[in-house]
Design a protein around this motif. Structure first.
Motif, PDB file in Angstrom:
ATOM      1  N   ILE B 155       0.836  -1.195   0.000  1.00  0.00           N
ATOM      2  CA  ILE B 155       0.000   0.000   0.000  1.00  0.00           C
ATOM      3  C   ILE B 155       0.879   1.258   0.000  1.00  0.00           C
ATOM      4  N   MET B 159       1.377   4.178  -2.888  1.00  0.00           N
ATOM      5  CA  MET B 159       1.124   5.599  -2.615  1.00  0.00           C
ATOM      6  C   MET B 159       2.296   6.473  -3.028  1.00  0.00           C
ATOM      7  N   ARG B 179       4.968  17.756  -3.731  1.00  0.00           N
ATOM      8  CA  ARG B 179       3.827  16.936  -3.332  1.00  0.00           C
ATOM      9  C   ARG B 179       4.115  16.124  -2.078  1.00  0.00           C
ATOM     10  N   ASP B 182       1.848  16.446   1.149  1.00  0.00           N
ATOM     11  CA  ASP B 182       0.519  15.849   1.016  1.00  0.00           C
ATOM     12  C   ASP B 182       0.584  14.318   1.081  1.00  0.00           C
ATOM     13  N   ILE B 183       1.556  13.784   0.379  1.00  0.00           N
ATOM     14  CA  ILE B 183       1.661  12.324   0.344  1.00  0.00           C
ATOM     15  C   ILE B 183       2.039  11.786   1.728  1.00  0.00           C
ATOM     16  N   ALA B 186      -0.974  11.658   3.905  1.00  0.00           N
ATOM     17  CA  ALA B 186      -1.800  10.483   3.619  1.00  0.00           C
ATOM     18  C   ALA B 186      -1.187   9.237   4.255  1.00  0.00           C
ATOM     19  N   ARG B 189      -1.754   9.145   7.950  1.00  0.00           N
ATOM     20  CA  ARG B 189      -3.129   8.726   8.258  1.00  0.00           C
ATOM     21  C   ARG B 189      -3.295   7.219   8.136  1.00  0.00           C
ATOM     22  N   VAL B 190      -2.734   6.683   7.083  1.00  0.00           N
ATOM     23  CA  VAL B 190      -2.863   5.234   6.889  1.00  0.00           C
ATOM     24  C   VAL B 190      -2.261   4.494   8.076  1.00  0.00           C
ATOM     25  N   SER B 192      -1.973   5.697  10.959  1.00  0.00           N
ATOM     26  CA  SER B 192      -2.527   6.274  12.186  1.00  0.00           C
ATOM     27  C   SER B 192      -1.435   6.898  13.050  1.00  0.00           C
TER      28      SER B 192
END
Lengths: 193, 193, 193, 193
Positions: B155, B159, B179, B182-183, B186, B189-190, B192
């Motif tokens: 995963i 990404m 970028r 931003d990446i 993400a 978050r994945v 946590s």
DNA sequence: GATGAATGAGTATTCATTCAT
DNA sequence: AATGAATGAATACTCATTCAT
């Protein structure tokens, strides 16, 4: 017997497709010779041309045959009812279902798509086009925020497709479908949904 | 004149590498002919063989030349100090920096790596191998939870790498480095985190 | 028409062999190109490879096809009944008979044999090996005396084979078989028989 | 030092000749590349062309350099005093002496002579031409009888030259000169002298 | 004299495709 | 439908030779 002859023909084509698919994925289309294909399918080289116009046509037909039903499915999802996350899940779920039925075929589809760029007719729904339209709409409705939709699409695409690569290289165990909940959880976190 | 001093030999090799790279990415290694390369580099076909043992050797050298410094960088990150997320960020950041310097080269490296599997000598640090070891360690220390590390690696890889594909197909604007925040968000978050 | 029945495939192979033989003797194997062969046989260059694995394989097959029956003949002579001189005569007589049927082929065999050394599988009966064994036995039984058998073999070989060279260079008139009595007389004198 | 430079040049040419000779005998002229020669002589490929006009010229020069003094020797023998058998012995003796000095060179001369036919200028004395003239004269004077001189020449040539082949293929031990008496005895018997 | 990078014509071999059977 | 021999254009690679340094 007539049916025997009929079936022979059908079977031959099927054997050619299956043999070619394995070889195309293993060594690439360019590096696969018609001789390779004929030998693997146990037919004469000339026989390929009874069923396909050319090696290229065979490669394209395998791609279209697999991709176009999925593309139609994607188009239906795009136009259908449901939240963003439901639609993403429907698309990914269907992809994993198809992938589990024939992993080789879908690895082929994934590499063919990028390798030869858009041999798929313009206007066809692709994972990229559908996801992009979904994200843009969701951004407009405020369903998601603070995100460049194009970047978001690529992140999501990577999250969904890369595990399939893992399966083919034997790093992840098949089938892929049972992984869907975990992957969807990750996607929900990324989208803060 | 300064330019007069440049060695002819070095230049020729460099021209060959640059011409080949473009063609390899455009049409694939197998579909690129030595004639194509020679014409693009404006040298005689035979000249290729003064600098490389074979077309394959040329393809491999381009890959190794680019990949091996990055591989060493990855190995240093793996063994160095820092949290999981810091190490992921360092790896991705370096990848984007290199990618922005020469996007074509790194698309080539990405496809070569999977296409020809592991022409990189066994034991070499790859994005996959390093990420996997990092995630496994983090799972052991409880830094992250509830995740199959192998699935997690794929995963994350998706990404990080898929946006690079987006740049090459002109869907995302270069450069990629801006970028990164931003990446990384993400990714946090994945995980946590 | 009868000629209509002849299989194309067989003919093509035969034409290739005949064309190649002439060229191989004329200019040597290395200096004969596949293009030369194809042109002389009036087929496409690619056709060579439907019948032979490589130019080398073609050269080897021509040699083996001719040499191996003669080698078997020599083995039979060696093991058969008869005096030394009778066996030498049988061997030479058969060689001249074959030579007269196709001088080019046997010049080819003679030069191929020495040129590429012993491409003939080890243990195969050659004129040298058979003559040597015959002379050694005769020396043991006292049939001949005062002679180093190895030197003797070379002298005899030269006496038998060199006239064949003379025929090819048009110094001696074909056929060679009628010369056998004179040559055998000389051999008898050398051996004092 | 001046002499050093002079000798360097001379030595380079000599090294080229020696390297080429080994390779020509081993694999044939056509199959020997200028690269092979340059590597074996430890010079650059271009250096060959400082000393020889072409690869062919190098091959020819090696042949002429060796053959032409022997040819002159043969011419002197032909015109000189002595019986048939004395002249044959003088020729063979000289051939073996030269052969023992440099077997490789003379094997090269023997195969070059037949392989490329008569690159030696017409009118040059060859073993064949001299032996033929000697035998014809002897037939006229009645010194020998009942023999086709052309056949006789080939038989004698075979007897003299084939042992040299034996030495090169390690079947006979070098040097060859001590074999001369045995070979001359055989020749005397053949000629009934 | 010597170098070695560069050349371009040529080499053996491969391959997608055709076609008579 | 199927075959497989034949094709000819293309391919990766080689090699004798040249030439600026």
């Amino acid at each position: 017997m007539i049916t025997h002859i009929e079936k022979r023909g059908t079977k031959t084509k099927q054997r050619l497709v299956e043999a070619a698919l394995v070889l195309f994925v293993e060594k690439g289309i360019a590096a696969t010779t018609t001789r390779d294909i004929a030998q693997a399918a146990e037919v004469a080289e000339g026989t390929i041309y009874r069923h396909f116009e050319s090696k290229e046509a065979l490669a394209t037909e395998i791609f279209i045959e697999a991709f176009s039903p999925y593309s139609k499915f994607l188009a239906r999802v795009e136009k259908g009812e449901g939240t963003l996350i439901e639609k993403i899940e429907a698309s990914a779920s269907q992809f994993y279902r198809l992938f589990d039925e024939n992993p080789l075929l879908w690895i082929y589809v994934m590499t063919y798509q990028t390798g030869e760029a858009s041999k798929a007719p313009a206007g066809t729904a692709t994972p990229y086009s559908v996801l992009l339209s979904l994200l843009k709409k969701a951004a407009k409705t405020g369903e998601i925020k603070n995100f460049d939709p194009v970047l978001g699409v690529h992140i999501l695409l990577g999250m969904i497709e890369q595990p399939a690569v893992g399966v083919v290289y034997r790093e992840l165990k098949a089938p892929l479908s049972p992984r869907l909940p975990d992957i969807m959880l990750a996607i929900r976190r990324v989208l803060s949904l």
